[in-house]
Design a protein around this motif. Structure first.
Motif, short mmCIF file in Angstrom:
data_model
loop_
_atom_site.label_atom_id
_atom_site.label_comp_id
_atom_site.label_asym_id
_atom_site.label_seq_id
_atom_site.Cartn_x
_atom_site.Cartn_y
_atom_site.Cartn_z
N ALA A 142 3.57 13.28 11.35
CA ALA A 142 4.56 14.29 11.70
C ALA A 142 3.83 15.39 12.35
N THR A 176 17.17 15.50 18.44
CA THR A 176 15.83 15.82 18.61
C THR A 176 15.29 16.00 16.91
N PRO A 177 14.25 15.68 16.57
CA PRO A 177 13.78 15.59 15.03
C PRO A 177 13.72 17.04 14.52
N ALA A 178 14.16 17.40 13.54
CA ALA A 178 14.49 18.45 12.95
C ALA A 178 12.86 19.31 12.78
N GLY A 179 11.88 18.58 12.56
CA GLY A 179 10.61 18.95 12.68
C GLY A 179 10.10 19.49 13.85
N ASP A 184 13.41 13.19 21.89
CA ASP A 184 12.13 13.02 21.13
C ASP A 184 11.20 14.26 21.31
N TRP A 192 3.32 15.21 17.23
CA TRP A 192 3.86 15.98 18.28
C TRP A 192 3.32 17.32 18.64
#
Length: 339
Positions: A40, A276-279, A102, A43
């Motif tokens: 996690a 796009t990933p919420a994180g 991404d 990025w």
């Protein structure tokens, strides 16, 4: 036939096998527990691209590069600004929605691109509701109404009175056809019953040059384009188009002081492709909120007439919906048709 000792040996070996298997499972579970946060936090593991749908040197580009530099320092990865100019910002937005979701491609989105382009172009090539997700607001940038310092027009009331006395005679230098500054000037004329003669130019530089040469009586533009001329004593600021007077421009009235309820602001924001990933969205939002409130950037923004607007992705989404509704009404009121 097995002896008792051989049976004990076999049983002991079985217990050892079970213990070994249990230990391996525990180690794998422990490794998994540590690998999830690490993944996690990975990025950004490479440079990030920030698409700006305006040319280099334009106000959105200047603001985008200031933010990109600070995000790059915070992330330990370069944030490359990629200029994709074109009609209504369409080439840049089209490139953004086609990009992988991404987190490595973000879009720096000014007000006009999401409020006016969908209303004024038949095929904008993006849908803000389905193709993109809000990430973070950067800041607001009200318009300013200015005349040449040598002009006899000294206040917004003077401008309205003069234009009413000579309908369609005063030349209004529009920075770009159907841009926020252009339509702000048109809405002012409509709201006051004091229409001006609109002369379209190719951009802010051309419009300000026309005003400097007294080829136009007035122009309306964002503060980043006009502040230097006002501070240099070449332009006289009649009003800002925010609800209230602005820090650093306390001596310039808000347009609403003369024309009740009049307001028109530009703004800058960051969006990402849907999926796009919420994180990642949360991290970018958190980091943008931090950098735009850093004292050095607040001071630099103030010089450019930009005022930070920290908040959540949802707050940005709600704000944009309100702005879209307001500009849609303006487009209808002005009788503009999509091309």
């Amino acid at each position: 036939m097995k002896t008792s000792s051989s049976r004990q040996s076999a049983n002991g070996g079985g217990r050892r096998s079970h213990l070994i298997a249990f230990a391996l499972a525990a180690l794998l579970g422990l490794a998994g527990a540590f690998s999830t946060p690490a993944a996690a936090q990975a990025w950004p593991g490479k440079p990030v691209r920030l698409i700006v749908p305006f040319p280099a040197g334009a106000a959105p580009d200047v603001i985008a590069r200031l933010v990109a530099d600070r995000l790059g320092a915070a992330w330990g990865q370069a944030v490359f600004v990629e200029n994709r100019p074109g009609a209504g910002g369409i080439p840049g937005m089209a490139a953004l929605v086609r990009s992988p979701a991404d987190g490595y491609t973000l879009g720096f989105v000014p007000a006009a691109v999401v409020t006016l382009t969908p209303e004024l172009y038949k095929n904008p090539q993006f849908n803000i509701d389905t193709d993109l997700v809000p990430v973070a607001a950067i800041g607001t940038s009200p318009m300013m109404i200015v005349v040449n310092q040598s002009s006899d027009i000294r206040t917004l009331a003077d401008l309205i009175r003069t234009s009413r006395a000579q309908p369609g005679k005063l030349n209004f230098a529009a920075a770009q056809t159907n841009s926020v500054p252009h339509l702000t000037g048109e809405m002012l004329g409509r709201a006051t019953g004091a229409p001006m003669f609109t002369v379209p130019y190719s951009g802010s530089a051309a419009a300000t040059t026309a005003l400097l040469a007294n080829e136009a009586a007035v122009t309306v533009d964002g503060l980043p384009a006009l502040t230097q001329y006002v501070k240099a004593g070449k332009f006289r600021a009649l009003a800002v188009t925010s609800k209230e007077r602005l820090p650093g421009f306390e001596n310039v009235p808000a347009a609403g002081e003369t024309v009740k309820g009049f307001e028109s602001i530009g703004w800058f924001s960051v969006y990402a492709p849907t999926g796009t990933p919420a994180g990642v969205v949360e991290q970018v939002n958190r980091d943008i909120n931090k950098v735009i409130q850093a004292p050095d950037l607040v001071a630099r923004f103030a010089e450019l007439g930009v005022y930070p607007k920290p908040g959540t992705p949802k707050a940005l989404g709600d704000f944009v919906q309100e702005q879209r509704s307001a500009w849609k009404r303006a487009v209808i009121d002005l009788g503009l048709q999509p091309q």
